[in-house]
Design an enzyme around this catalytic site. Structure first.
Site, short mmCIF file in Angstrom:
data_model
loop_
_atom_site.label_atom_id
_atom_site.label_comp_id
_atom_site.label_asym_id
_atom_site.label_seq_id
_atom_site.Cartn_x
_atom_site.Cartn_y
_atom_site.Cartn_z
N GLY A 86 0.82 -1.20 0.00
CA GLY A 86 0.00 0.00 0.00
C GLY A 86 0.85 1.25 0.00
NE ARG A 87 3.45 1.89 5.30
CZ ARG A 87 3.75 2.35 6.48
NH1 ARG A 87 4.07 3.60 6.63
NH2 ARG A 87 3.73 1.55 7.53
CE LYS A 107 7.19 0.13 5.77
NZ LYS A 107 7.50 -0.85 6.81
CG ASP A 119 -0.42 8.91 3.75
OD1 ASP A 119 -0.08 7.71 3.88
OD2 ASP A 119 -0.15 9.78 4.59
N GLY A 120 -0.14 6.21 1.36
CA GLY A 120 1.01 5.55 0.74
C GLY A 120 2.35 6.06 1.26
NE ARG A 177 4.95 -8.27 1.94
CZ ARG A 177 5.26 -7.28 2.75
NH1 ARG A 177 4.86 -7.33 4.00
NH2 ARG A 177 5.95 -6.25 2.34
CG ASP A 246 0.06 -8.64 6.67
OD1 ASP A 246 -0.54 -9.29 7.55
OD2 ASP A 246 0.26 -7.43 6.76
CG ASN A 247 3.65 -7.43 8.98
OD1 ASN A 247 3.58 -6.94 7.86
ND2 ASN A 247 3.07 -6.90 10.03
CG ASP A 256 6.41 -5.34 6.48
OD1 ASP A 256 7.33 -4.94 5.74
OD2 ASP A 256 5.22 -5.40 6.12
P1 AMP Z 1 1.75 -2.74 8.13
O1 AMP Z 1 1.00 -2.57 9.43
O2 AMP Z 1 2.78 -1.66 7.88
O3 AMP Z 1 2.30 -4.11 7.97
O4 AMP Z 1 0.68 -2.51 6.96
C1 AMP Z 1 -0.49 -3.29 6.81
C2 AMP Z 1 -1.11 -2.98 5.47
O5 AMP Z 1 -1.51 -1.60 5.41
C3 AMP Z 1 -0.21 -3.20 4.27
O6 AMP Z 1 -0.99 -3.67 3.21
C4 AMP Z 1 0.35 -1.82 4.01
O7 AMP Z 1 0.78 -1.64 2.69
C5 AMP Z 1 -0.86 -0.94 4.34
N1 AMP Z 1 -0.48 0.41 4.79
C6 AMP Z 1 0.06 0.75 5.97
N2 AMP Z 1 0.27 2.08 6.04
C7 AMP Z 1 -0.15 2.60 4.87
C8 AMP Z 1 -0.21 3.92 4.32
N3 AMP Z 1 0.22 4.98 4.99
N4 AMP Z 1 -0.70 4.05 3.07
C9 AMP Z 1 -1.13 2.99 2.37
N5 AMP Z 1 -1.12 1.74 2.83
C10 AMP Z 1 -0.63 1.54 4.07
MG MG Z 2 3.33 -5.12 6.73
#
Ligand code: AMP
Ligand code: MG
Length: 483
Positions: A86-87, A107, A119-120, A177, A246-247, A256
């Site tokens: 997502g980002r 990232k 916001d990515g 993953r 996913d992590n 992650d």
């Molecule tokens: P994480 O908790 O970082 O492992 O993220 C969990 C999911 O949320 C993953 O699919 C990430 O890509 C998405 N994600 C986390 N933060 C953001 C962000 N700021 N913008 C877009 N996607 C996000």
């Molecule tokens: Mg993650």
């Protein structure tokens, strides 16, 4: 240098091409020169202008085939098919001089089809935390993704408050993953699932192809590597905090980083993630969660393995983890392997951990102090730190007698123990101090801290300031999921 784009070009149905979007007023703030050299990346990429051309311009080699990967994941026990990069973007793969393949990933690169309205972006705070953790774990000897560079910026990103945005250039064998396999399995996309298996065998697990059943060999390898990884987390007091599938990397590396923590006081049921009040991912739950996650992954193998085969493979997890953990704990306590039935090793390790937990002693400092334990002496100053002296005396007696029976000299044992018990670890309060300064535009403490974390076992005076226990404000800092 050899750059490839095999993930992007051979698995087109599993990814979406997306270009990264540069943050306003970006600065190449930190470069991991050693890692750039290890990967044999071009020298001129260590310079801001050239690296930014590669990353963000039309002709850039790291921009040419950037993709967002699709995956799902079990988050806090619940299946979520909506995940993906997502980002973050997979930019390319570099083949190092040893012919090892490394993903290059950015990232905080901007929104993708998997951003779910977010916001990515990544904030400077979490980017620094990931940089520090990747390097800290690696240099302790715990497998991890690595940090290649940190790009700071003046572009604001909005979380609970406005914060500066940043990007992290990171690398690891691959960004595949558990959740990749789960997604294509649960969505019934069997052809794509097969493509993913084939890709993994071809590029990452070629040895498995020689086995009678490559799928069994692959699941075995992931099971063993995950077990060994989590054993290391337990031995060094590392709490990952968000072990969603996913992590979880298929390479058995830490991956992650979010609200992680190294333990300060030894509290076995410590929860570092403020968003996990139930403690699903508490420190002492990590071994069992590792197995839970492998069970989720194994579902995706059911077209190739029957239930009995899967049970046999996953049945190896506990002993693989315990084996690794015992070896590490023996080393940390300066004990040699003793398989005889009257060995006291287990009692000594467990007795020591019990004292630390009951008295809530600092995990890392206590182990480092243990390196100075004198098997022939009184250990008065050490002893005085414990409240229950009788318990300590009983334990110390058994420890001394056992150490004296070993053939290794005391000096050699102490030196060896110092190579297993770090002086410097990544404590959250230290990370916070570094972040506070960086948010004010001063990155010098961050650079100093990175240097200390690259050399965590050394007895250097200049690292003293990074080896102190947390002050009261710095204990149990509350850190939540994605930022
Ligand atoms: P994480 O908790 O970082 O492992 O993220 C969990 C999911 O949320 C993953 O699919 C990430 O890509 C998405 N994600 C986390 N933060 C953001 C962000 N700021 N913008 C877009 N996607 C996000
Ligand atoms: Mg993650």
């Amino acid at each position: 240098m050899l750059l490839e784009y095999s993930f992007a070009t051979e698995l087109t149905g599993l990814t979406t091409p997306v270009k990264s979007i540069k943050l306003n007023h970006s600065n190449l703030q930190i470069i991991n020169y050693k890692l750039f050299d290890e990967l044999n990346l071009p020298k001129n990429w260590q310079e801001e202008h050239s690296l930014f051309v590669e990353l963000f311009s039309e002709q850039g080699k790291l921009n040419r085939h950037s993709v967002a990967q699709k995956y799902g994941g079990h988050q806090f026990g619940h299946w979520n098919p909506q995940l993906g990069d997502g980002r973050g973007l997979l930019l390319a793969e570099v083949i190092d001089p040893q012919k090892q393949r490394w993903d290059i990933h950015l990232k905080g690169a901007g929104p993708t089809p998997y951003s779910r309205g977010a916001d990515g972006r990544a904030v400077l705070r979490s980017t620094i935390r990931e940089y520090l953790a990747s390097e800290a774990l690696h240099h302790l000897g715990i497998p991890s993704s690595r940090a290649l560079a940190l790009i700071s910026s003046e572009e604001p990103v909005y979380r609970e408050k406005q914060e500066p945005g940043a990007m992290l250039l990171r690398t690891c064998q691959s960004h595949i993953r558990f959740g990749h396999f789960e997604y294509f399995f649960h969505s019934g996309q069997t052809e794509k699932l097969q493509q993913l298996f084939d890709y993994c065998f071809k590029y990452h697990f070629i040895d498995c192809l020689a086995a009678d059943n490559p799928y069994r060999a692959l699941l075995e390898k992931i099971t063993q590597d995950t077990a060994k990884l989590i054993a290391k987390w337990q031995a060094f007091g590392f709490n990952h905090g968000v072990m969603n599938t996913d992590n979880m990397s298929i390479h058995g590396i830490t991956f992650d980083y979010g609200p992680y923590a190294f333990l300060d006081d030894f509290e076995p049921n410590f929860i570092c993630n403020h968003s996990d009040p139930q403690g699903r991912y508490s420190f002492d739950s990590q071994p069992s969660i590792g197995l839970w996650n492998l069970n989720s992954l194994a579902q995706a193998f059911t077209q190739h393995l029957d239930v009995e085969q899967i049970k046999q493979v996953l049945g190896q997890y506990e002993s693989a983890l315990m084996n690794e953990y015992s070896q590490l704990m023996l080393k940390k306590c300066g004990l040699v392997v003793d398989k005889s039935p009257n060995s006291n090793n287990v009692e000594i390790v467990n007795g020591w951990l019990d004292i630390l937990a009951t008295e809530k002693k600092d995990f890392t400092i206590s182990f480092r102090q243990l390196c100075e334990f004198d098997a022939k002496g009184e250990n008065q100053t050490f002893r005085d730190q414990f409240i229950d002296r009788d318990k300590f005396d009983n334990w110390a007696k058994l420890y001394s007698t056992t150490l004296l029976k070993q053939t290794i000299t005391q000096q050699d044992r102490q030196a060896a123990m110092k190579r297993s018990n770090p002086k410097v670890i990544l404590r959250n309060y230290l990370a916070q101090q570094v972040i506070d300064q960086a948010e004010d535009g001063n990155f010098s403490l961050l650079n100093e801290f990175i240097k200390a974390l690259e050399d965590p076992y050394a007895d250097k005076k200049e690292y003293d300031k990074f080896s102190l226990p947390p002050p009261n404000w710095g204990k149990k800092l509350e850190i939540s999921c994605s930022s």
